[in-house]
Design an enzyme around this catalytic site. Structure first.
Site, PDB file in Angstrom:
ATOM      1  N   GLY A   2      22.129  -2.702  32.252  1.00 15.50           N
ATOM      2  CA  GLY A   2      23.278  -1.856  32.134  1.00 15.50           C
ATOM      3  C   GLY A   2      23.908  -1.891  30.543  1.00 15.50           C
ATOM      4  O   GLY A   2      23.175  -1.928  29.714  1.00 15.50           O
ATOM      5  N   GLU A  55      -5.245  -6.014  11.797  1.00 12.04           N
ATOM      6  CA  GLU A  55      -3.995  -5.775  11.627  1.00 12.04           C
ATOM      7  C   GLU A  55      -3.604  -5.047  12.744  1.00 12.04           C
ATOM      8  O   GLU A  55      -2.332  -5.105  13.314  1.00 12.04           O
ATOM      9  CB  GLU A  55      -3.750  -4.791  10.560  1.00 12.04           C
ATOM     10  CG  GLU A  55      -2.409  -4.200  10.465  1.00 12.04           C
ATOM     11  CD  GLU A  55      -1.883  -3.388   9.064  1.00 12.04           C
ATOM     12  OE1 GLU A  55      -0.822  -2.747   8.985  1.00 12.04           O
ATOM     13  OE2 GLU A  55      -2.896  -3.152   8.336  1.00 12.04           O
ATOM     14  N   LEU A  84      17.964  -2.021  33.046  1.00 15.36           N
ATOM     15  CA  LEU A  84      18.501  -3.138  34.127  1.00 15.36           C
ATOM     16  C   LEU A  84      19.387  -3.718  33.555  1.00 15.36           C
ATOM     17  O   LEU A  84      20.273  -4.475  34.357  1.00 15.36           O
ATOM     18  CB  LEU A  84      17.310  -3.983  34.559  1.00 15.36           C
ATOM     19  CG  LEU A  84      16.165  -3.184  35.260  1.00 15.36           C
ATOM     20  CD1 LEU A  84      14.955  -3.991  35.554  1.00 15.36           C
ATOM     21  CD2 LEU A  84      16.864  -2.752  36.653  1.00 15.36           C
ATOM     22  N   MET A 139       0.630  -1.136   0.041  1.00 15.60           N
ATOM     23  CA  MET A 139       0.055   0.140  -0.092  1.00 15.60           C
ATOM     24  C   MET A 139       0.953   1.253   0.160  1.00 15.60           C
ATOM     25  O   MET A 139       0.766   2.234  -0.660  1.00 15.60           O
ATOM     26  CB  MET A 139      -0.873  -0.143   1.062  1.00 15.60           C
ATOM     27  CG  MET A 139      -2.192  -1.043   1.119  1.00 15.60           C
ATOM     28  SD  MET A 139      -3.330  -0.622   2.473  1.00 15.60           S
ATOM     29  CE  MET A 139      -2.407  -0.857   3.962  1.00 15.60           C
TER      30      MET A 139
END
Length: 385
Positions: free
Chosen positions: A345, A248, A343, A126
């Site tokens: 790092g 969708e 978390l 599309m």
């Protein structure tokens, strides 16, 4: 909290998928990631598993089940493992509804058996370089020949998921000028054979995430499309596109939820074994509070998307509700995955770790299928604003 949306058949399918991923996908996934797509024969494996035929009528080789719940399980299991099944979503969630809704019996006999086995992979085209959410602005044209035997297709598409390996692409093209009172009139859908003369694949786009899901630019120069490959009625394409947007958008929302749930799982496992200042990271109050907050958001997203799944299967999910689900779940996923990456790092920034890939993969959820801003417009309209 016990989920009621799935039954024993769905859970059996889940175990089959989990075993398949562990045996056939995880050992080679890094190679696929580096290559930027899955091997073509992987789709044949998925066809043999029956993944492509769940919603296809039995007479064409499918299971004939009218439900999206198996798609939901597939989405959850691939996210849980930190992998993608290539462009399976474009094949099943995006393309199949147009075939089942619009194809004639003759077309279904030609299309669906090969669809089910993975012999023919499908994509949906599309978006154009200058046209995204505003589908009515499509510039690609399909002019009917004088004898009416075929259409001549000219134009270009971009951001086409599955465009590199697709064997057929559902192309949205303009077959008539827009009317003064209806600029949406004049669009039609065609099942275009990618081996057609004048059909070409441009760049394979280098994306931030979703690395094993190939995305391409397509070009059409005087491509002859047989009249028997028109899907539905001429000039009614816009209304057809609108009918499938709810499914969708639910699919994107459910994927976002599954990614967020996977991120929490990865973070829990990491902080339990990673040691800082002589203690596992999981022992720090900040870690526990962060993961608790993330889990609460994931629980809420699960409830929202499960409710939407039931409504979708019942044919009751409205465009505004689908937009609301997509907006909420995709925003949740971005927040949760970001916190879970933190978390980890420094390791959270390394693509070797699944959370880094999730971070990149999830960002597009707020863009494709309609941006978050478009979702807000749809929700507001549904509120009568």
């Amino acid at each position: 909290m016990h989920r009621t949306v799935f039954d024993e058949d769905h859970e059996s399918f889940r175990q089959t998928l989990r075993s398949f991923i562990e045996a056939e996908v995880l050992p080679v996934y890094d190679e696929w990631y580096a290559a930027g797509q899955v091997p073509r024969d992987f789709y044949h494996q998925l066809g043999e598993l029956g993944i492509f035929g769940i919603s296809v009528p039995e007479e064409f080789g499918g299971a004939g089940l009218d439900t999206h719940k198996f798609e939901a399980v597939l989405t959850e299991e691939t996210a849980r493992a930190g992998v993608l099944f290539g462009c399976t979503g474009a094949h099943v969630l995006l393309s199949l509804p147009y075939i089942t809704m619009l194809a004639t019996d003759e077309q279904k006999k030609r299309y669906l058996p090969k669809f089910v086995t993975g012999e023919e992979m499908w994509a949906l085209a599309m978006t154009e370089p200058g046209t995204g959410s505003d589908v009515a602005g499509v510039k690609t044209t399909a002019k009917r020949s004088d004898h009416g035997t075929h259409y001549v297709l000219n134009g270009a598409k971009t951001f086409i998921t599955g465009g590199v390996l697709a064997d057929r692409v559902i192309v949205c093209a303009r077959t008539a000028p827009p009317r003064e009172d209806d600029r949406r009139f004049g669009l039609s859908l065609f099942a275009v054979d990618t081996k057609s003369e004048g059909y070409s694949i441009g760049r394979k786009l280098d994306k931030l995430g979703l690395r094993t899901s190939d995305t391409a630019e397509l070009a059409f120069v005087d491509v002859k499309v047989p009249a028997e490959d028109l899907l539905g009625e001429e000039n009614q394409g816009f209304s057809y596109l609108g009918r499938n947007l709810s499914s969708e958008r639910w699919g994107i929302a459910h994927s976002a939820y599954a990614q967020a749930a996977a991120a929490v799982r990865f973070a829990r496992e990491y902080v339990a074994q990673r040691t800082v200042f002589g203690k596992p990271v999981a022992h720090f109050q900040n870690t526990r509070f962060e993961l608790a907050a993330c889990q609460a958001e994931v629980d809420a997203a699960e409830a929202v998307t499960d409710r939407a799944l039931e409504a979708l299967d019942a044919g009751e999910l409205t465009p505004a509700e689908a937009a609301s689900v997509k907006l909420f779940c995709t925003e949740v996923a971005d927040r949760v995955i970001d916190r879970c990456l933190q978390l980890h790092g420094g390791y959270g920034y390394i693509n070797e770790y699944p959370v880094a890939r999730l971070y990149a993969d999830s960002r597009v959820n707020r863009i494709y299928g309609g941006t978050s801003e478009v979702m807000k417009m749809i929700i507001a309209k549904g509120m009568g604003l």
